[in-house]
Design an enzyme around this catalytic site. Structure first.
Site, mmCIF file in Angstrom:
data_model
loop_
_atom_site.group_PDB
_atom_site.id
_atom_site.type_symbol
_atom_site.label_atom_id
_atom_site.label_comp_id
_atom_site.label_asym_id
_atom_site.label_seq_id
_atom_site.Cartn_x
_atom_site.Cartn_y
_atom_site.Cartn_z
ATOM 1 N N HIS A 273 81.685 -17.287 82.767
ATOM 2 C CA HIS A 273 82.086 -15.856 82.489
ATOM 3 C C HIS A 273 80.790 -15.272 83.116
ATOM 4 O O HIS A 273 80.171 -14.394 82.382
ATOM 5 C CB HIS A 273 82.200 -15.706 81.046
ATOM 6 C CG HIS A 273 83.613 -16.233 80.503
ATOM 7 N ND1 HIS A 273 84.719 -15.661 80.983
ATOM 8 C CD2 HIS A 273 83.924 -17.099 79.910
ATOM 9 C CE1 HIS A 273 85.868 -15.889 80.343
ATOM 10 N NE2 HIS A 273 85.387 -17.049 79.697
ATOM 11 N N ASP A 336 82.126 -21.642 76.980
ATOM 12 C CA ASP A 336 83.544 -22.095 77.105
ATOM 13 C C ASP A 336 84.233 -21.589 78.502
ATOM 14 O O ASP A 336 83.356 -20.945 79.345
ATOM 15 C CB ASP A 336 84.630 -20.982 76.173
ATOM 16 C CG ASP A 336 84.248 -19.666 76.412
ATOM 17 O OD1 ASP A 336 82.933 -19.110 76.698
ATOM 18 O OD2 ASP A 336 85.069 -18.708 76.368
ATOM 19 N N GLU A 337 85.250 -21.936 78.611
ATOM 20 C CA GLU A 337 86.266 -21.696 79.860
ATOM 21 C C GLU A 337 85.154 -21.641 81.268
ATOM 22 O O GLU A 337 85.134 -20.511 81.846
ATOM 23 C CB GLU A 337 86.774 -20.332 79.803
ATOM 24 C CG GLU A 337 87.767 -20.187 78.661
ATOM 25 C CD GLU A 337 88.257 -19.060 78.467
ATOM 26 O OE1 GLU A 337 89.599 -18.948 77.830
ATOM 27 O OE2 GLU A 337 87.838 -17.800 78.538
ATOM 28 N N SER A 338 84.797 -22.915 81.590
ATOM 29 C CA SER A 338 83.890 -22.969 82.743
ATOM 30 C C SER A 338 84.603 -23.939 83.798
ATOM 31 O O SER A 338 84.418 -25.182 83.700
ATOM 32 C CB SER A 338 82.465 -23.641 82.166
ATOM 33 O OG SER A 338 81.740 -22.627 81.301
ATOM 34 N N PRO A 339 85.274 -23.345 84.572
ATOM 35 C CA PRO A 339 85.941 -24.091 85.466
ATOM 36 C C PRO A 339 85.104 -24.823 86.473
ATOM 37 O O PRO A 339 83.774 -24.558 86.623
ATOM 38 C CB PRO A 339 86.694 -23.288 86.452
ATOM 39 C CG PRO A 339 86.825 -21.984 85.726
ATOM 40 C CD PRO A 339 85.656 -21.998 85.017
#
Length: 770
Positions: A273, A336-339
């Site tokens: 993000h 969070d949500e770290s590709p």
């Protein structure tokens, strides 16, 4: 005039004061019933009452208690038109605010409140306790404006259940002015919450001034346009959007919060993000750009490069300025949500993995988090991260925010790490709160006030020792679809009011019906503060259930005082002249049942409206091979045969969801039945990690033991079509009593898609037999 009348008049004069009876003072002093949220630990009403008037004095000797007295006056003056005098001492017609009078340690945030005939005392074990006692005292005041007020006699001893009681606000997707941030803090403090989690950086906007890196203000704080409508619509407004808080503004907010005993926790997202920061400083990304500030919501591939030492220099510089602005113990670092898409192809990241003997990119994320944690620990600070920081190994001193259900919280507590519970299905206040058709667009889900109130933050799976690591819980407000302050208030209240009671009050004292009664009074307090709260809690609610002799029936209910419910079964809009509701409504044909609650001729809130599709399986017995995931468990397999199709927004509690596992159900039709068609309802919304199954099979049986496969279909998950799907098998010369439905989960979400590497969700609604 009778002697009895004279006696009551004199008694009134004694109570109200001579001026009230002679016409030189207030003609009436209103009195409110005792109605406090959150409910105190111990509350006893007494026969005494206290008259608060212009002669009443606030006694506050310490600087902190004088601050609390000033906050009391700020509210009180809205009702009365005047401030009470504040002085160091007094015993007659006084409200005494005193913190830690014994000058020895007490229980944090604990207070005692006593209302007698001649004085009110608020005694806190610390200054925060006195502040919360003052907040309770304010709730004993009537809400109508007057010059004098009666306060009901009470004896209260009170303390919180949890030490962490929080509300979050995302200002990255949409930006909110300082004055609203202050109001947000006022409201959470009013409800005895003590933490404001300020989400300051995002792909779509960087909102905090960092003097060493001016392009964060010049570039990262602005995007070229914003999404309009739902993500699936892929529409944009073409209008530049931006904003950021100066360091002076942040200092102002932090000081404002501290006066109200609220700790502000900043969130600086990393390593994911972070696209807005990359747009300002492209060398921080794996590819070197060019990048632009995000305009779409969701999870984006471009994140900080974990193999580039300049990234850590940048983040340490940023955090140095952040720590000066926020003096609290915690810094939230996201996590969070770290590709891992860019890291997998980045030579620098792969070199970092090899040099440090890391297993894979998940371990590289753990390296990233731990490196930042060590730096913050060296400065005397602690990190909080979303539960993804568990992946690859948890940083040694980290506190975990469990948002993807409760599993992350359980895992962290078992490792003796502190935990703050924020499960999406209970405390995400950006979810829908009503099934009404006119609700503003939201991210999805369905979380009414009743569900928030039912939440229990301590998982049953933990031992007594492990439960000590649950610090509390937090309501989260993500603002992809929330553009202004009024909309924030609409989404947050009264759901945050319910959460406040969950976090403050002991569970054995909670009672939802009693909470609703107190909420009726509390709404008037919110109105006094000009809060745009949602009024759904008293609208008509419908419960669809199995009928006494099979089939389906609808029960309607409303908590609205003096409200009457009327309904129709012919799809027409209900009015106060429609059929009055007296008993459950039996569903006898395909169509729409509509109901609403009225006060006189005025409808209150949204109406209940439900379409039904009758078929041979409606109301029959359904057996599931395995239970659904707790986040999308409608509570009964009956929803699969209740005649209701699920909504595409999946906010109606009609979808049965499985995360990474398969769906299998058997419908017992009761007798051998001629079958012409079998249909299953499915949902695909890949941007929200929901995939159609890779294969579906239908089977039939006469005895429930031997089944014959009558239909097979593969590859549904490969379609890019989003929305509701119905897949139907057409049969000939088929009779059966049992019908088995099997849907195979799509498995792991592929690379390049939102949620890549995570298990896919499988959503099923109606199982139809004709």
């Amino acid at each position: 005039m009778t002697i009895k009348s004279i006696f009551h008049l004199l008694a009134g004069c004694t109570a109200l004061g001579f001026a009230a009876c002679t016409g030189t003072g207030p003609a009436i002093a209103p009195k409110a019933k005792v109605s406090i949220i959150p409910l105190p630990a111990r509350l006893q009403e007494t026969r005494d009452s206290f008259l608060l008037d212009k002669q009443t004095v606030l006694v506050a000797a310490s600087e902190e208690d004088r601050q609390t007295a000033a906050l009391f006056n700020a509210y009180f003056s809205m009702l009365s038109g005047y401030d009470l005098k504040v002085q160091d001492s007094g015993t007659h017609n006084v409200i005494i605010l005193q913190s830690n009078p014994k000058e020895q340690p007490g229980m944090a945030e604990t207070y005692a409140l006593k209302v007698g005939k001649d004085q009110v005392t608020v005694t806190g074990d610390d200054a925060a306790g006195t502040f919360y006692g003052m907040q309770t005292l304010l709730q004993l005041l009537p809400v109508q404006k007057a010059e004098a007020f009666w306060i009901a006699g009470v004896d209260i001893y009170d303390h919180p259940r949890f030490s962490y009681r929080g509300l979050h606000l995302d200002v990255g997707r949409h930006f909110f002015p300082v004055e609203f941030i202050k109001k947000y803090i006022d409201l959470l403090a009013m409800h005895k919450m003590n933490t404001f989690h300020w989400h300051l950086t995002e792909d779509q906007g960087w909102r905090i001034e960092i003097k060493k890196y001016p392009r964060l203000q010049e570039v990262a704080s602005r995007r070229k346009e914003s999404m309009v409508g739902h993500y699936k619509d892929q529409k944009f407004d073409g209008k530049p959007y931006g904003g950021f808080y100066t360091q002076e503004q942040i200092k102002e907010v932090v000081a404002y919060a501290a006066e109200r005993h609220v700790t502000v926790i900043p969130e600086i997202e990393l390593p994911g993000h972070s696209l807005a920061a990359l747009a300002a400083y492209p060398h921080l990304g794996c590819s070197g750009g060019p990048y632009e500030v995000g305009t779409t919501w969701g999870v984006l591939d471009d994140i900080y490069c974990a193999g580039n030492d300049s990234v850590f220099t940048f983040l340490q510089d940023v955090l140095d300025e952040v720590m000066i602005l926020f003096p609290g113990k915690y810094i939230h670092i996201g996590g969070d949500e770290s590709p891992k898409t860019r890291w997998e192809k980045c030579p620098k990241c792969q070199k970092r993995i090899k040099e440090n003997g890391l297993k894979d990119e998940h371990a590289l994320q753990s390296y990233f988090i731990q490196r930042i944690e060590k730096y913050l620990n060296s400065k005397g600070r602690q990190i909080i991260g979303w539960d993804e920081i568990l992946e690859g190994g948890l940083a040694p001193n980290a506190t975990v925010m469990s948002w993807r259900g409760i599993e992350g919280g359980i895992a962290a507590a078992k490792q003796h790490h502190n935990v703050i519970m924020t499960p999406g299905n209970y405390v995400y206040l950006d979810h829908y709160q009503s099934q009404g058709k006119n609700e503003p667009v939201a991210i999805g889900g369905f979380t009414p006030v009743s569900k928030v109130y039912s939440y229990e933050p301590v998982p049953a799976e933990l031992s007594a020792e492990e439960r000590k690591f649950i610090l509390g819980a937090q309501g989260n407000v993500w603002t992809e679809y929330i553009k202004n302050a009024e909309h924030v208030e609409y989404m947050v209240y009264p759901r945050a009011t319910a959460l406040a009671e969950v976090l403050w009050t002991q569970p054995e004292k909670k009672n939802y019906d009693n909470f609703l009664e107190r909420l009726k009074s509390h709404f008037r307090r919110l109105e006094l503060k000009n809060v745009n709260y949602a009024k759904h809690v008293f609208e008509v609610r419908g419960v669809v259930e199995s009928g006494e002799n099979g089939g389906v029936q609808v029960k309607l209910d409303s908590k609205l005082d003096g409200g009457k419910i009327f309904y129709t079964t012919d799809s027409s809009a209900p009015t106060a002249q429609s059929t009055p509701y007296t008993a459950p409504i039996k569903v006898e044909h395909t169509g729409i049942i509509r109901g609403a609650v009225f006060q006189g001729d005025r409808m209150y809130g949204n109406e209940f409206q439900q379409a039904f599709q009758l078929h041979k399986a409606v109301g029959k017995t359904v057996t599931l091979a395995r239970p659904p995931h707790q986040n999308y468990d409608p509570g009964s397999s009956f929803v699969l045969v209740n005649g209701i199709r699920g909504a595409v927004e999946f906010n109606d509690n009609q979808w049965t969801g499985y995360n990474g596992s398969n769906f299998e159900a058997v419908v017992d039709l009761g007798d051998s039945t001629a079958i012409k068609t079998i249909t299953i309802g499915l949902l695909q919304a890949k941007d929200q990690w929901i995939y159609a199954p890779k294969q579906i099979d239908f089977y039939v049986s006469q005895d429930g033991k031997t089944y014959k496969n009558v239909f097979k279909l593969t590859g549904l998950n490969e379609s890019n079509e989003n929305g509701i799907m119905q897949k139907t098998a057409v049969l000939e010369n088929t009779k059966a009593r049992y019908v088995k439905f099997v849907a195979l989960n799509a498995g792991v979400i592929p690379k390049g898609k939102p949620g890549e590497g995570s298990p896919a969700w499988l959503f099923v609604d109606e199982l139809i037999v004709n």
